[in-house]
Design an enzyme around this catalytic site. Structure first.
Site, PDB file in Angstrom:
ATOM      1  N   HIS A   1       0.824  -1.211   0.000  1.00  0.00           N
ATOM      2  CA  HIS A   1       0.000   0.000   0.000  1.00  0.00           C
ATOM      3  C   HIS A   1       0.851   1.252   0.000  1.00  0.00           C
ATOM      4  O   HIS A   1       0.437   2.293  -0.491  1.00  0.00           O
ATOM      5  CB  HIS A   1      -0.989  -0.044   1.153  1.00  0.00           C
ATOM      6  CG  HIS A   1      -2.033  -1.069   0.891  1.00  0.00           C
ATOM      7  ND1 HIS A   1      -1.906  -2.363   1.307  1.00  0.00           N
ATOM      8  CD2 HIS A   1      -3.148  -1.007   0.134  1.00  0.00           C
ATOM      9  CE1 HIS A   1      -2.934  -3.051   0.858  1.00  0.00           C
ATOM     10  NE2 HIS A   1      -3.701  -2.265   0.151  1.00  0.00           N
TER      11      HIS A   1
ATOM     12  N   GLU B   1     -11.338 -10.667  -4.495  1.00  0.00           N
ATOM     13  CA  GLU B   1      -9.888 -10.583  -4.333  1.00  0.00           C
ATOM     14  C   GLU B   1      -9.305 -11.788  -3.595  1.00  0.00           C
ATOM     15  O   GLU B   1      -8.131 -11.828  -3.272  1.00  0.00           O
ATOM     16  CB  GLU B   1      -9.472  -9.262  -3.671  1.00  0.00           C
ATOM     17  CG  GLU B   1     -10.286  -8.840  -2.494  1.00  0.00           C
ATOM     18  CD  GLU B   1      -9.911  -7.446  -1.976  1.00  0.00           C
ATOM     19  OE1 GLU B   1      -8.950  -6.840  -2.460  1.00  0.00           O
ATOM     20  OE2 GLU B   1     -10.592  -6.977  -1.054  1.00  0.00           O
TER      21      GLU B   1
ATOM     22  N   ASP C   1      -4.735  -8.220  -4.360  1.00  0.00           N
ATOM     23  CA  ASP C   1      -4.892  -9.325  -3.414  1.00  0.00           C
ATOM     24  C   ASP C   1      -5.175 -10.636  -4.126  1.00  0.00           C
ATOM     25  O   ASP C   1      -4.703 -11.692  -3.692  1.00  0.00           O
ATOM     26  CB  ASP C   1      -6.013  -9.010  -2.419  1.00  0.00           C
ATOM     27  CG  ASP C   1      -5.518  -8.086  -1.322  1.00  0.00           C
ATOM     28  OD1 ASP C   1      -4.417  -8.338  -0.806  1.00  0.00           O
ATOM     29  OD2 ASP C   1      -6.197  -7.102  -1.010  1.00  0.00           O
TER      30      ASP C   1
ATOM     31  N   CYS D   1     -10.252  -3.008 -10.046  1.00  0.00           N
ATOM     32  CA  CYS D   1      -9.685  -1.834  -9.388  1.00  0.00           C
ATOM     33  C   CYS D   1      -8.286  -2.118  -8.837  1.00  0.00           C
ATOM     34  O   CYS D   1      -7.704  -1.285  -8.168  1.00  0.00           O
ATOM     35  CB  CYS D   1     -10.603  -1.327  -8.289  1.00  0.00           C
ATOM     36  SG  CYS D   1     -10.896  -2.542  -7.005  1.00  0.00           S
TER      37      CYS D   1
HETATM   38  C1  PEP Z   1      -6.722  -5.042  -4.573  1.00  0.00           C
HETATM   39  O1  PEP Z   1      -6.483  -5.875  -3.700  1.00  0.00           O
HETATM   40  O2  PEP Z   1      -6.505  -5.219  -5.793  1.00  0.00           O
HETATM   41  C2  PEP Z   1      -7.288  -3.735  -4.193  1.00  0.00           C
HETATM   42  C3  PEP Z   1      -7.668  -2.873  -5.096  1.00  0.00           C
HETATM   43  O3  PEP Z   1      -7.358  -3.450  -2.863  1.00  0.00           O
HETATM   44  P1  PEP Z   1      -6.092  -3.009  -1.982  1.00  0.00           P
HETATM   45  O4  PEP Z   1      -4.923  -2.793  -2.886  1.00  0.00           O
HETATM   46  O5  PEP Z   1      -6.478  -1.756  -1.262  1.00  0.00           O
HETATM   47  O6  PEP Z   1      -5.922  -4.158  -1.044  1.00  0.00           O
HETATM   48 MG    MG Z   2      -7.318  -5.613  -1.743  1.00  0.00          MG
END
Ligand code: PEP
Ligand code: MG
Length: 578
Positions: free
Chosen positions: A193, A438, A462, A509
């Protein structure tokens, strides 16, 4: 031509920057025993007092540079640290040790820190136990100054290349307001992140260069190439000129793409594609708008909980969401419910506890945490629902792995709606509820989820981590992180097909959606909704506008036909070059 190529790490953000190194060793100082002569005592006391004063000046100066729009959260955090700098436990007590035991200032402070942390560790109250993080923050700040006076003077991070063993998302949020040029870390991976934040802020970043903080001097001129994952020190004029040219090319490319801002995202064969933005904070509204996003496909709300003393209450949630909904002027906003846990920790003492887990990525995270702690979940849900009275809002649940979780979450949402109705508070009764796919189990059960949800969104960050069993923050296994792995492609395809069969929208996403190398393949697989960091929108739009979906569908079908035998990388290059 001279230079030292300091290391090849992993590029975590796609741009280049130059700047002077700033060594951030926040977690790195631990004083070792050292004693002074009796005649040095008063000078040592004075040195310690000066360090306290510098630490306090530093914090005040950081606080004064925080924009007013977000001042309350972070200022609160800084104010606590300022108070601690005046607390006798960290001021008088170390001085007493210097005077009576002739400890060095660093060692005296270390002894006091250890004693305080022991007391906090023994506390029953989990919230109070987290206060030891504050002690550590403050002690590290004073140690940093005691160890390196020059560094203490350099309190301005503007245009600096930050070098650190690792950075948390919470660190990155604090630094974004200080105008850093780039960062380089010893650990971490591009799917963490921290790296995602760097990309969304347009901060060049390289992660995973072991020992980088040992080999570089504070103040050294560096070049950071976030695309190639390279960090260069001691570059001569010729090399510097080369990188200046590349920065200029980058800027020219951005200007060319800017012309697409008001052009529709339509393929050559006339299909309209939805391109949306992922946002983390209300400040991202500006880049979302300036890059012409059609909506927000993922609003990561967990950043609201970081670097602060207490969890946000309903009114604060509401204020924040309203700023986003109204700031976006009518385009839809998909608010993801809290996804804390794993590498998204709060930092700063906010008592949202995700207890230490054997394997945090597989532990109490996201919807699991929210279902376990309804008191954490409810204020957020109330605020999201209230915000839905002011503009198009959708709710999205992260990390679903079985239908039971979805049913429980829905029951809580419905109870919350009843409560609001009873209180005469407006909300959108038709608010769409979506879920993130995910976890491989969710992708394999996508058809069931699709029957119970209004939309699906594929979180590839994920999904890849869990499918391939690689921790997304571990740079040692990062080489295995592969969006083109046949298993990953199959799960994505299953999800797209399941949503289509149920006639509900499906978007992606995860970071894969914002990488133009994959745009055509995903279009060919049937994806029509993409959500990504705002500054990738125009690049992806460029790709969309050059794509012919009829042809891509055939190419994707051919690729799936021989998925296990094909050289997928090569087929992708062909799809992209046609
Ligand atoms: C993902 O896991 O692709 C996602 C968009 O969520 P995050 O990156 O916030 O875990
Ligand atoms: Mg995620």
């Amino acid at each position: 031509m001279t230079m030292t190529c300091l290391g090849i790490g992993i590029g975590a953000s796609h741009s280049i920057a130059m700047g002077k190194a700033y060594l951030l060793a926040r977690r790195g100082y631990r004083a070792t025993p050292r004693w002074i002569q009796p005649n040095q005592v008063e000078a040592e006391v004075e040195r310690f007092q000066q360090a306290l004063e510098s630490a306090s000046q530093h914090l005040k100066s950081v606080r004064s540079r925080i924009p007013e729009s977000i001042a309350s959260d972070i200022s609160q955090f800084i104010d606590t640290h300022l108070l601690m700098l005046e607390d006798s436990a960290l001021t008088d007590a170390p001085i007493a040790l210097i005077r009576t035991k002739h400890c060095s200032a660093e060692w005296a402070l270390q002894l006091r820190r250890d004693a305080l942390v022991r007391v906090f560790d023994e506390m029953e109250d989990p919230y109070l136990r987290t206060r030891k993080n504050d002690v550590d923050h403050v002690v590290q700040q004073i140690h940093k100054i005691l160890y390196n006076h020059d560094q203490a003077q350099e309190e301005n991070l503007e245009k600096r290349v930050i070098l650190a063993p690792d950075l948390t998302p919470a660190d990155t949020i604090l630094m974004r307001h200080q105008g850093i040029a780039a960062f380089v870390t010893e650990y971490g991976s591009p799917m963490s992140h921290t790296a995602i934040l760097a990309r969304s802020l347009g901060i060049p970043a390289v992660v995973g260069i072991r020992n980088v903080t040992r080999f570089l001097q504070h103040g050294e001129q560096l070049v950071v190439d976030g695309r190639r994952g390279v960090v260069i020190a001691d570059a001569d004029e010729k090399i510097l000129e080369h990188f200046r040219r590349r920065i200029a090319e980058q800027q020219a490319h951005a200007v060319t793409l800017r012309r697409l801002r008001d052009q529709p995202a339509i393929t050559v064969d006339g299909q309209s594609i939805s391109l949306m933005a992922n946002i983390e904070l209300p400040e991202d509204i500006e880049t979302t708008r300036s890059n012409g996003a059609g909506g927000v496909g993922l609003y990561r709300t967990e950043f609201l909980y970081m670097n602060r003393e207490s969890a946000p209450d309903e009114e604060e949630h509401l204020r924040t969401y309203l700023a986003v909904v109204q700031g976006l002027g009518g385009i839809p906003v998909t608010i993801r419910t809290l996804d804390l846990g794993a590498d998204k920790q709060v930092d700063g003492g906010c008592p949202v506890l995700t207890p230490p887990a054997c394997n945090p990525a597989l532990g109490l995270r996201a919807i699991r945490l929210c279902l376990k702690e309804p008191d954490l979940f409810k204020p957020q849900l109330r605020a999201i629902l209230r915000a839905s009275a002011y503009g198009p809002v959708r709710i999205m649940i992260p990390m679903l792995s079985n239908l039971e979780e979805l049913h429980k979450a829905r029951r809580i949402i419905e109870d919350t709606q009843d409560e609001l109705r009873g209180e005469g508070i407006d909300f959108d009764p038709e608010i769409p509820l979506g879920g993130m796919i995910e976890v491989p189990a969710a992708a394999l059960s996508a058809a069931s989820f699709a029957r119970h949800l209004d939309f699906l969104s594929i979180g590839t960050n994920d999904l890849i981590q869990y499918t391939l069993a690689i921790d997304r923050v571990d740079d040692q296994v990062n080489y295995l992180f592969d969006p083109l792995h046949p298993a990953v492609l199959r799960l994505i395809k299953m999800t797209i097909d399941a949503a289509r069969a149920a006639s509900i929208p499906v978007s992606m996403c995860g970071e894969m959606a914002g990488d133009p190398r994959y745009t055509r393949l995903l279009l060919g697989m049937g994806l029509r909704n993409f959500s990504m960091q705002p500054d990738a929108l125009l690049d992806v739009k460029n790709s969309v506008r050059g794509s012919d979906i009829r042809r891509l569908s055939e190419q994707a079908a051919a690729l799936f036909h021989e998925l296990d035998m094909a050289d997928i990388g090569q087929m992708l290059r062909k799809i992209n070059s046609d």
